[in-house]
Design a protein around this motif. Structure first.
Motif, PDB file in Angstrom:
ATOM      1  N   MET A   9       0.837  -1.204   0.000  1.00  0.00           N
ATOM      2  CA  MET A   9       0.000   0.000   0.000  1.00  0.00           C
ATOM      3  C   MET A   9       0.869   1.250   0.000  1.00  0.00           C
ATOM      4  N   ALA A  10       1.991   1.175   0.717  1.00  0.00           N
ATOM      5  CA  ALA A  10       2.896   2.316   0.831  1.00  0.00           C
ATOM      6  C   ALA A  10       4.271   1.815   1.237  1.00  0.00           C
ATOM      7  N   ILE A  11       5.273   2.660   0.956  1.00  0.00           N
ATOM      8  CA  ILE A  11       6.649   2.371   1.364  1.00  0.00           C
ATOM      9  C   ILE A  11       7.263   3.678   1.860  1.00  0.00           C
ATOM     10  N   GLY A  12       7.800   3.640   3.052  1.00  0.00           N
ATOM     11  CA  GLY A  12       8.561   4.768   3.590  1.00  0.00           C
ATOM     12  C   GLY A  12      10.024   4.383   3.579  1.00  0.00           C
ATOM     13  N   THR A  13      10.887   5.308   3.204  1.00  0.00           N
ATOM     14  CA  THR A  13      12.306   4.999   3.093  1.00  0.00           C
ATOM     15  C   THR A  13      13.143   6.089   3.749  1.00  0.00           C
ATOM     16  N   PHE A  14      14.080   5.671   4.579  1.00  0.00           N
ATOM     17  CA  PHE A  14      15.070   6.577   5.158  1.00  0.00           C
ATOM     18  C   PHE A  14      16.419   6.271   4.524  1.00  0.00           C
ATOM     19  N   TYR A  15      17.140   7.304   4.120  1.00  0.00           N
ATOM     20  CA  TYR A  15      18.508   7.172   3.627  1.00  0.00           C
ATOM     21  C   TYR A  15      19.417   7.750   4.699  1.00  0.00           C
ATOM     22  N   VAL A  16      20.298   6.906   5.237  1.00  0.00           N
ATOM     23  CA  VAL A  16      21.156   7.328   6.343  1.00  0.00           C
ATOM     24  C   VAL A  16      22.622   7.036   6.024  1.00  0.00           C
ATOM     25  N   LYS A  17      23.499   7.710   6.762  1.00  0.00           N
ATOM     26  CA  LYS A  17      24.941   7.525   6.587  1.00  0.00           C
ATOM     27  C   LYS A  17      25.440   6.263   7.277  1.00  0.00           C
ATOM     28  N   ASN A  18      24.811   5.920   8.419  1.00  0.00           N
ATOM     29  CA  ASN A  18      25.335   4.856   9.259  1.00  0.00           C
ATOM     30  C   ASN A  18      24.187   4.039   9.855  1.00  0.00           C
ATOM     31  N   VAL A  19      24.224   2.721   9.651  1.00  0.00           N
ATOM     32  CA  VAL A  19      23.163   1.835  10.156  1.00  0.00           C
ATOM     33  C   VAL A  19      23.178   1.769  11.682  1.00  0.00           C
ATOM     34  N   GLU A  20      24.366   1.687  12.280  1.00  0.00           N
ATOM     35  CA  GLU A  20      24.447   1.593  13.737  1.00  0.00           C
ATOM     36  C   GLU A  20      23.838   2.830  14.401  1.00  0.00           C
ATOM     37  N   ASP A  21      24.112   4.008  13.845  1.00  0.00           N
ATOM     38  CA  ASP A  21      23.535   5.231  14.407  1.00  0.00           C
ATOM     39  C   ASP A  21      22.013   5.244  14.234  1.00  0.00           C
ATOM     40  N   TYR A  22      21.539   4.705  13.116  1.00  0.00           N
ATOM     41  CA  TYR A  22      20.095   4.576  12.904  1.00  0.00           C
ATOM     42  C   TYR A  22      19.493   3.696  14.001  1.00  0.00           C
TER      43      TYR A  22
END
Length: 130
Positions: A85-98
């Motif tokens: 139905m929907a997709i939200g996406t975050f683009y981040v520099k670092n997975v651990e910080d996320y």
């Protein structure tokens, strides 16, 4: 034969889009939160856009490069059910910080789901390689 023509059209269209794509996201990490479409599932895109995603994005601080929201419209094959139905996406520099930012807030984040969906999301963390 008609199905083959449709699939060929989408394949050729995709190739053209890829050849024009900027690679500025290369090296970033992408967290895709996908909301499955199934009988009885609901989704309030307006709430998601104006409340939920900005709320979560604020937790990510300077690690966040950008976020996107996509609302599903149709399946590539006419007449077939929409997969998400929907997709939200975050683009981040670092997975651990996320994960450090989300972890302590996961209960509150999940509690907010009831304000916009009854679906259980599928989450994919990946690295943008191209």
């Amino acid at each position: 034969m008609k199905l083959k023509a449709i699939l060929l059209f989408f394949f050729l269209t995709s190739l053209n889009a890829f050849s024009q794509q900027s690679h500025s996201d290369e090296g970033l990490f992408k967290i895709a939160i996908m909301y499955p479409n199934a009988e009885g599932n609901t989704f309030n895109i307006e709430y998601y856009k104006t409340k939920h995603m900005p709320y979560v994005a604020a937790m990510l601080g300077s690690n966040l490069i950008k976020y996107t929201i996509e609302e599903g419209l149709s399946n590539v094959i006419p007449g077939q059910p929409l997969p998400y139905m929907a997709i939200g996406t975050f683009y981040v520099k670092n997975v651990e910080d996320y994960q450090k930012a989300i972890g302590p807030n996961i209960t509150e984040i999940r509690a907010d789901f009831a304000n916009y969906t009854n679906a259980i999301p599928v989450i994919l963390i990946s690295e943008v390689v191209y």
